[in-house]
Motif scaffolding. Structure first.
Motif, short mmCIF file in Angstrom:
data_model
loop_
_atom_site.label_atom_id
_atom_site.label_comp_id
_atom_site.label_asym_id
_atom_site.label_seq_id
_atom_site.Cartn_x
_atom_site.Cartn_y
_atom_site.Cartn_z
N ILE A 108 0.84 -1.20 0.00
CA ILE A 108 0.00 0.00 0.00
C ILE A 108 0.87 1.25 0.00
N MET A 109 1.88 1.28 0.84
CA MET A 109 2.75 2.46 0.92
C MET A 109 3.51 2.68 -0.38
N GLY A 110 3.93 1.59 -1.03
CA GLY A 110 4.62 1.74 -2.32
C GLY A 110 3.70 2.31 -3.37
N SER A 111 2.47 1.84 -3.39
CA SER A 111 1.50 2.33 -4.37
C SER A 111 1.09 3.77 -4.08
N VAL A 112 0.92 4.11 -2.80
CA VAL A 112 0.60 5.49 -2.43
C VAL A 112 1.75 6.41 -2.82
N ALA A 113 3.00 5.96 -2.64
CA ALA A 113 4.15 6.77 -3.04
C ALA A 113 4.12 7.06 -4.53
N ASP A 114 3.82 6.04 -5.33
CA ASP A 114 3.72 6.24 -6.77
C ASP A 114 2.62 7.23 -7.13
N THR A 115 1.48 7.08 -6.48
CA THR A 115 0.35 7.99 -6.74
C THR A 115 0.71 9.42 -6.38
N CYS A 116 1.31 9.61 -5.20
CA CYS A 116 1.69 10.95 -4.76
C CYS A 116 2.77 11.56 -5.66
N GLN A 117 3.70 10.73 -6.11
CA GLN A 117 4.71 11.25 -7.04
C GLN A 117 4.05 11.70 -8.33
N GLY A 118 3.09 10.94 -8.82
CA GLY A 118 2.39 11.32 -10.03
C GLY A 118 1.62 12.62 -9.87
N LYS A 119 1.14 12.89 -8.66
CA LYS A 119 0.40 14.12 -8.38
C LYS A 119 1.32 15.29 -8.05
N GLY A 120 2.61 15.00 -7.89
CA GLY A 120 3.57 16.06 -7.55
C GLY A 120 3.53 16.46 -6.09
N ILE A 121 3.00 15.61 -5.21
CA ILE A 121 2.87 15.98 -3.79
C ILE A 121 3.77 15.14 -2.88
N LEU A 122 4.63 14.32 -3.46
CA LEU A 122 5.51 13.47 -2.64
C LEU A 122 6.76 14.25 -2.25
N GLY A 123 6.95 14.40 -0.92
CA GLY A 123 8.13 15.09 -0.44
C GLY A 123 9.32 14.17 -0.29
N ALA A 124 9.13 13.07 0.44
CA ALA A 124 10.24 12.14 0.68
C ALA A 124 9.67 10.82 1.20
N THR A 125 10.46 9.77 1.04
CA THR A 125 10.07 8.45 1.53
C THR A 125 11.26 7.80 2.23
#
Length: 342
Positions: free
Chosen positions: A102-119
């Motif tokens: 779930i966290m990996g998929s959420v990271a991908d989604t957030c990166q696609g939206k431009g809202i991922l800061g860091a993991t």
């Protein structure tokens, strides 16, 4: 006309010293490290969600865990509108419930939206100690901020902090947080945050962070540090960050509900934490059925098997045996793909 400066590599004119580009190569010396290189030495590159080390890490099947992913992403984007806004989300559940996928998929989604800061994805099974210990966590987050195109002013402040205090990487997590993240953020608060700034930090597998020892482990008169102590130190540091008015990120933490972690969220960080427990509410059986059916379809096409393969009772037995643990069907899927069904 001959020149007194012919082939000169070092010279001084009115107090200005210039060293030629090939000086270090000519004398067999290594040029001094850049600031970004100094920071890079303390980064757990394998802990990034898109690292080569995590290439085969589990991800959610496109049609599974939809409700969970939507809830997490919705909270990241619109959590401010909740009746009681929280700054931290704790995603928890037993081993095998699909937290890392779930966290990996959420990271991908957030990166696609431009809202991922860091993991940062901890892993007790990683060959790299950097993913099992706490000392690389803050530098890894800071490094990702430096790389973010929308955070150029913060990046400059982070790199300046590294130059001003090179031993910051050997200091405790709270000092690292202050100098590498909070102070750079505060220094840029006179300028309004850009809409393009990221919104979230994702930390996965906190329960897999192991204890880091600071003494001679052969001595019997000193008790070894426990992993629970290091995990609690990380949680305390993250709570401090989330509670700081200049810290613009939400934090999602995924882990098993181990005692020390659960106690922290229940007793210490209750007021700032939203808990998301992976239970029957998210219909894991339906998710697992979709996942297995996808694997079956691949094998049927590859092996020219009839559409009714495998029998319905076999499918139901697999779901029943999983007992709500997604890791069971994921293991079955890998076994089938690697078996003689070709």
């Amino acid at each position: 006309m001959s020149s007194h400066f012919k082939n000169a590599s070092n010279f001084n004119i009115e107090g200005i010293t210039n060293i030629s580009a090939n000086h270090y190569h000519h004398y067999g010396e290594r040029p001094p490290k850049s600031t970004i290189e100094k920071l890079r030495e303390h980064v757990a590159a394998g802990a990034l969600h898109n690292s080569a080390e995590r290439y085969d890490a589990p991800k959610c099947h496109p049609e599974t865990r939809v409700a969970v992913q939507k809830e997490v992403v919705s909270w990241i984007c619109d959590g401010d509108s909740d009746d009681q806004p929280k700054d931290i989300m704790w995603v928890t559940g037993p081993a095998g419930s699909g937290k890392t996928a779930i966290m990996g998929s959420v990271a991908d989604t957030c990166q696609g939206k431009g809202i991922l800061g860091a993991t940062h994805f901890f892993s007790s099974f990683s060959g790299s100690a950097n993913r099992r210990l706490k000392h690389c966590l803050v530098p890894t987050l800071a490094y990702q901020f430096v790389q973010h195109k929308a955070m150029t002013q913060v990046a400059a402040r982070i790199l300046s902090a590294v130059e001003d205090n090179p031993v910051v990487f050997e200091q405790n997590l709270e000092v690292q947080l202050d100098q590498l993240i909070l102070e750079p953020l505060r220094a840029c608060q006179d300028r309004p945050p850009l809409p393009e700034w990221p919104k979230v930090i994702l930390i996965d597998g906190l329960d897999e962070c192991e204890a880091e020892q600071y003494h001679d482990t052969t001595r019997s008169d000193i008790s070894p540090r426990s992993k629970e102590e290091d995990q609690t130190e990380i949680l305390s540091m993250l709570k401090k960050a989330a509670s700081d008015p200049d810290f613009p990120f939400r934090i999602v933490i995924a882990s098993r509900p181990e005692h020390a972690i659960q106690s922290f969220f229940t007793e210490v960080a209750y007021s700032v934490t939203r808990k998301l427990f992976l239970d029957e509410k998210y219909n894991p059986d339906a998710d697992m059925k979709l996942f297995l059916e996808s694997k079956f379809a691949i094998i049927r096409r590859r092996c020219h098997l009839p559409s009714l393969w495998p029998r319905e009772d076999v499918r139901q037995t697999l779901i029943s045996n999983a007992s709500g643990q997604f890791i069971y069907v994921a293991t079955v899927g890998r076994f089938m793909e690697g078996s003689g069904l070709r």
